[in-house]
Design a protein around this motif. Structure first.
Motif, short mmCIF file in Angstrom:
data_model
loop_
_atom_site.label_atom_id
_atom_site.label_comp_id
_atom_site.label_asym_id
_atom_site.label_seq_id
_atom_site.Cartn_x
_atom_site.Cartn_y
_atom_site.Cartn_z
N PHE A 188 0.84 -1.20 0.00
CA PHE A 188 0.00 0.00 0.00
C PHE A 188 0.88 1.25 0.00
N VAL A 189 0.66 2.13 -0.97
CA VAL A 189 1.45 3.36 -1.04
C VAL A 189 0.56 4.60 -1.00
N GLY A 190 -0.75 4.41 -0.85
CA GLY A 190 -1.64 5.56 -0.73
C GLY A 190 -1.79 6.34 -2.01
N GLY A 191 -2.04 7.63 -1.86
CA GLY A 191 -2.25 8.51 -3.01
C GLY A 191 -3.25 9.57 -2.64
N TYR A 192 -3.58 10.43 -3.61
CA TYR A 192 -4.58 11.46 -3.36
C TYR A 192 -5.96 10.82 -3.28
N THR A 193 -6.78 11.34 -2.36
CA THR A 193 -8.01 10.65 -2.01
C THR A 193 -9.24 11.14 -2.76
N GLY A 194 -9.14 12.19 -3.54
CA GLY A 194 -10.30 12.73 -4.23
C GLY A 194 -9.99 13.09 -5.66
N ILE A 195 -10.92 13.82 -6.27
CA ILE A 195 -10.73 14.23 -7.66
C ILE A 195 -9.62 15.25 -7.76
N ARG A 196 -9.66 16.23 -6.91
CA ARG A 196 -8.60 17.23 -6.85
C ARG A 196 -7.59 16.81 -5.78
N ALA A 197 -6.36 17.20 -5.96
CA ALA A 197 -5.27 16.76 -5.09
C ALA A 197 -5.23 17.61 -3.83
N ARG A 198 -6.13 17.31 -2.91
CA ARG A 198 -6.19 18.09 -1.67
C ARG A 198 -5.67 17.30 -0.47
N THR A 199 -6.15 16.08 -0.32
CA THR A 199 -5.72 15.24 0.81
C THR A 199 -4.89 14.09 0.29
N LEU A 200 -3.71 13.91 0.87
CA LEU A 200 -2.80 12.85 0.46
C LEU A 200 -2.76 11.78 1.53
N MET A 201 -3.07 10.55 1.16
CA MET A 201 -3.00 9.43 2.08
C MET A 201 -1.65 8.75 1.93
N VAL A 202 -0.98 8.50 3.05
CA VAL A 202 0.32 7.83 3.03
C VAL A 202 0.32 6.73 4.08
N PRO A 203 1.06 5.65 3.85
CA PRO A 203 1.12 4.57 4.83
C PRO A 203 2.08 4.88 5.97
N LEU A 204 1.75 4.42 7.15
CA LEU A 204 2.62 4.60 8.31
C LEU A 204 3.99 3.97 8.06
N LEU A 205 4.04 2.94 7.25
CA LEU A 205 5.30 2.26 6.95
C LEU A 205 6.34 3.21 6.39
N TRP A 206 5.90 4.26 5.71
CA TRP A 206 6.86 5.20 5.13
C TRP A 206 7.71 5.91 6.18
N PRO A 391 -7.36 -6.62 -0.22
CA PRO A 391 -8.37 -5.56 -0.14
C PRO A 391 -7.80 -4.16 0.08
N ALA A 392 -6.66 -4.04 0.76
CA ALA A 392 -6.08 -2.72 1.00
C ALA A 392 -5.67 -2.04 -0.29
N LEU A 393 -5.55 -2.81 -1.38
CA LEU A 393 -5.08 -2.27 -2.64
C LEU A 393 -6.19 -2.21 -3.70
N TRP A 394 -7.40 -2.52 -3.34
CA TRP A 394 -8.47 -2.56 -4.34
C TRP A 394 -8.87 -1.16 -4.79
N ALA A 395 -8.97 -0.21 -3.87
CA ALA A 395 -9.34 1.15 -4.25
C ALA A 395 -8.12 1.99 -4.59
N MET A 396 -7.04 1.78 -3.85
CA MET A 396 -5.78 2.50 -4.09
C MET A 396 -4.74 1.47 -4.53
N LEU A 397 -4.72 1.21 -5.82
CA LEU A 397 -3.80 0.21 -6.36
C LEU A 397 -2.36 0.65 -6.12
N PRO A 398 -1.43 -0.30 -6.04
CA PRO A 398 -0.02 0.07 -5.82
C PRO A 398 0.47 1.03 -6.90
N GLY A 399 1.31 1.96 -6.50
CA GLY A 399 1.79 2.97 -7.44
C GLY A 399 3.29 3.11 -7.44
N ASP A 400 3.72 4.31 -7.84
CA ASP A 400 5.14 4.56 -8.00
C ASP A 400 5.67 5.40 -6.85
#
Length: 400
Positions: A188-206, A391-400
């Motif tokens: 899981f690497v997170g990402g922006y949570t909406g249409i516009r880039a306002r809230t960024l989700m990041v994993p605690l692992l980072w 399931p943790a990656l179904w909505a926010m697929l792994p990214g770069d």
């Protein structure tokens, strides 16, 4: 937790963790595509479901729900392998099954909600109304991506660690915009949570990343948001899926005011999603290169490359791939390819202002298209190798 084996030897040929997952994804995607093609070829929807727009909405949804539940259960074997066995960390079967059941239940509810809206829109305004409703559904999924990812996988919110707060400030990113969550899935690497880039989700692992690597990653995320690359990725994915729906309706003559028509649409959109899996990774990789290049101009190429290597080890851990495999199956390039592109860009002339991403790049176009195609009731977005059974990656697929 004990780790699962990531490679094994068979006839002196080593199959890596990444390649084993790729084979699993090919099997799952291939099965979904073949099943969709057979449904259309034999006109199964018209034989098994109602072709009348006079059927009551509850009865239509009940029949669709029964069929969609069968689809979910039919792919349980792929999910089991991809989520409980072919992973870096083994979990007890009961724990995995509970997580999977939660995520699958949410997907079934979203599918039925989408089906209800499409049926009502088609009955009120024909195919044009259904296509308009489909666009609205995609915008809703994009806007609620962060919230839905938490519902699907029960991501646990965490206070923002000081190391992340400091790295965000160095990256020029407001720490108040960062939402830190914990999940046992290291992919899981997170990402922006909406249409516009306002809230960024990041994993605690980072928080375990070195200071320079964490700063580089947050710099990349800031550039993705500020440049509009995230927004273009979302809008491009919506446009691609909408074109697909219009094509499917024209090609099949599906009446979306009927339960049979909705199932025909789902089968056709599965084939369209398969086409997207083949063609959308190429522009997605180009966007990754552009983001890497822009971030390297701000924090240095070696720093960006080090961050790429560290995060890739938590995901596929596949340093290099053949050109054919990468072109067809991977919207995120290998770290070797990214290092080569960074070296080439640093050696060449700079034609744009430092730290900018050209407006023609749409970040994660391929993976946004997969997530948003949940609105079309297709199982293919969950069958791809990067997130099958996770399931943790179904909505926010792994990214770069």
């Amino acid at each position: 937790m004990p780790s699962s084996p990531v490679s094994f030897n068979a006839s002196r040929r080593v199959i890596t963790y990444a390649r084993a997952r790729l084979f699993l994804g090919i099997s799952g995607v291939g099965s979904a595509t073949l099943a969709a093609a057979l449904l259309l070829f034999f006109d199964v929807p018209a034989q098994g479901l109602s072709t009348s727009a006079a059927q009551s909405l509850p009865r239509a949804l009940f029949s669709l729900g029964a069929f969609l539940l069968l689809v979910i259960l039919a792919f349980l074997s792929f999910d089991l392998i991809g989520g409980a066995w072919l992973v870096r960390r083994r979990v007890w079967a009961s724990m995995w099954l509970a997580r999977w059941a939660r995520g699958a239940s949410v997907q079934l509810m979203l599918w039925l909600g989408s089906a209800a809206l499409l049926l009502m829109a088609a009955r009120a305004a024909g195919a044009a109304g259904a296509i308009g409703a489909f666009v609205l559904l995609q915008f809703a999924l994009a806007a609620c991506r962060g919230a839905l990812s938490g519902v699907i996988a029960q991501l646990t919110p965490q206070p923002l660690p000081d190391v992340m707060r400091q790295a965000a400030q160095r990256a020029g990113l407001d720490p108040a915009r960062i939402r830190c969550v914990d999940t046992p899935d290291e992919g899981f690497v997170g990402g922006y949570t909406g249409i516009r880039a306002r809230t960024l989700m990041v994993p605690l692992l980072w928080a375990q990343l070195p200071e320079s690597a964490l700063t580089a990653q947050l710099t990349r995320r800031r550039l993705i948001g500020e440049s509009g690359a995230h927004l273009r990725g979302v809008l491009g994915a919506i446009a691609w899926n909408t074109l697909g729906l219009a094509t499917v309706v024209l090609a099949t003559g599906a009446d979306l005011a009927t339960s049979a028509g909705i199932l025909t649409m789902a089968a056709g959109m599965t084939l369209w999603a398969f086409l997207g899996v083949l063609v959308l990774p190429t522009p997605s990789r180009l966007a990754v290169f552009a983001v890497d290049r822009a971030a390297a101009q701000l924090v240095g190429g070696p720093t960006v490359q080090n961050a790429v290597e560290l995060l890739d080890r938590w995901q596929d851990d596949e340093p290099s791939r053949s050109r054919r495999v990468e072109t067809i199956f991977h919207p995120v390039p290998s770290r070797t390819t990214r290092a080569m592109k960074l070296a080439q860009s640093s050696a060449g002339p700079r034609t744009a202002r430092e730290g900018t991403i050209p407006v023609w790049h749409a970040h994660h176009l391929a993976r946004h298209a997969l997530w948003l195609s949940w609105a079309a009731l297709t199982p293919l977005p969950r069958a791809v190798h990067c997130n099958v059974g996770r399931p943790a990656l179904w909505a926010m697929l792994p990214g770069d």
